[in-house]
Design an enzyme around this catalytic site. Structure first.
Site, PDB file in Angstrom:
ATOM      1  N   THR A 137       0.828  -1.198   0.000  1.00 21.80           N
ATOM      2  CA  THR A 137       0.000   0.000   0.000  1.00 21.80           C
ATOM      3  C   THR A 137       0.867   1.254   0.000  1.00 21.80           C
ATOM      4  O   THR A 137       2.095   1.178  -0.075  1.00 21.80           O
ATOM      5  CB  THR A 137      -0.982  -0.020   1.180  1.00 21.80           C
ATOM      6  OG1 THR A 137      -0.250  -0.175   2.399  1.00 21.80           O
ATOM      7  CG2 THR A 137      -1.960  -1.181   1.054  1.00 21.80           C
ATOM      8  N   HIS A 138       0.240   2.394   0.086  1.00 23.13           N
ATOM      9  CA  HIS A 138       0.868   3.684  -0.199  1.00 23.13           C
ATOM     10  C   HIS A 138       2.197   3.892   0.535  1.00 23.13           C
ATOM     11  O   HIS A 138       2.308   3.684   1.730  1.00 23.13           O
ATOM     12  CB  HIS A 138      -0.080   4.833   0.159  1.00 23.13           C
ATOM     13  CG  HIS A 138      -0.428   4.888   1.626  1.00 23.13           C
ATOM     14  ND1 HIS A 138       0.317   5.564   2.555  1.00 23.13           N
ATOM     15  CD2 HIS A 138      -1.457   4.338   2.296  1.00 23.13           C
ATOM     16  CE1 HIS A 138      -0.224   5.456   3.745  1.00 23.13           C
ATOM     17  NE2 HIS A 138      -1.303   4.702   3.622  1.00 23.13           N
ATOM     18  N   GLY A 139       3.202   4.269  -0.244  1.00 21.27           N
ATOM     19  CA  GLY A 139       4.484   4.644   0.329  1.00 21.27           C
ATOM     20  C   GLY A 139       5.378   3.510   0.754  1.00 21.27           C
ATOM     21  O   GLY A 139       6.452   3.747   1.341  1.00 21.27           O
TER      22      GLY A 139
END
Length: 214
Positions: A137-139
Site C-alpha cells: 500500500t501507499h508509500g
C-alpha cells in the site's frame, strides 16, 4: 535477446516459467542449477542445461534469479557479476494481470506473481520476489533481494530492508521497518520495528532468541 534463463531449479522457477508463457516471452525458457543431478533433466517442462556458470555464455538469453531466499539470490548475482554478466542482461517477470500505477515501480530482475497489488507510491527494488496476492500500500519501500511470500500485506509507509524475508500471510502495521536480512514468520502480525537480522514470529510478533520467544 531470444531466450530466458532462470537461475535455480526451484518451485519459484516453475511459477516464473508459467508467467513467462503468459507474457508471451519470445524464445525458449531454460534453467541452470549447480545440482549436478538436475543437469539434462526437465524441471516441470523446462530443461535444465547445467551449472550456473553457463549463464554469462548464454549471450542471447535474458536472466532471472529464481531462488526463494534473497540472500541466495544476492550471492549468485555477485558470482555472476564476477564472471562477467552485465546488469542489463537481467529482466523482470511480472504477471500480466498486475496493474502497475504510474507512481509505483518494480526494479529489474524482480518476480511478481498473480494477484500482487500495488496501490500508490510503492517502490520495489531489484531482484525482489513478490509471491501471489501480496498487497503493498501507499508509500511502501521494498529493498533489493527481499522476499514477500503469498498473502503478505503491508500497511502504508512500511520499509522492508535488503534480503528480508516475510513469510506467508504475515501482516505488517503501517510505518513499521523490517530490517535488512530479518525474517518474519508466516501468519505473524508485526506491530513494531524488526531489527536487522532478527527472526520474529507470532501474534503480535516477537523476536526468537536461542530457540524460544523473547
Amino acid at each position: 535477446m531470444s531466450g530466458l534463463v532462470l537461475v535455480g531449479a526451484s518451485g519459484l522457477a516453475r511459477e516464473a516459467t508459467a508467467v513467462a508463457v503468459l507474457m508471451n516471452h519470445d524464445g525458449p525458457v531454460s534453467i541452470v542449477d549447480d545440482n549436478t543431478a538436475t543437469w539434462g533433466t526437465l524441471h516441470g517442462l523446462t530443461p535444465v542445461l547445467g551449472s550456473v556458470d553457463l549463464v554469462p555464455g548464454l549471450v542471447d538469453h535474458e536472466v532471472v534469479l529464481a531462488m526463494g531466499r534473497g540472500g541466495h539470490r544476492r550471492r549468485v548475482a555477485t558470482r555472476l557479476g564476477m564472471l562477467g554478466l552485465a546488469p542489463e542482461r537481467y529482466t523482470s517477470i511480472i504477471h500480466p494481470r498486475i496493474v502497475l500505477p504510474g507512481s509505483c515501480h518494480i526494479g529489474t530482475g524482480s518476480i511478481a506473481l498473480d494477484g500482487v497489488v500495488l496501490t500508490a507510491d510503492v517502490e520495489v527494488g531489484e531482484h525482489v520476489v513478490l509471491m501471489p496476492h501480496v498487497t503493498l500500500t501507499h508509500g511502501d519501500v521494498v529493498e533489493d533481494y527481499a522476499t514477500l511470500c503469498a498473502g503478505v500485506s503491508l500497511g502504508g509507509d512500511v520499509h522492508v530492508g535488503e534480503a528480508a524475508y516475510i513469510g506467508m500471510n504475515a501482516s505488517v502495521r503501517q510505518g513499521v521497518r523490517i530490517g535488512a536480512g530479518a525474517t518474519v514468520g508466516m501468519g505473524s502480525v508485526v506491530l513494531s520495528d524488526v531489527p536487522a537480522g532478527q527472526t520474529w514470529v507470532g501474534v503480535p510478533a516477537r523476536p526468537i532468541r536461542t530457540g524460544v520467544l523473547a
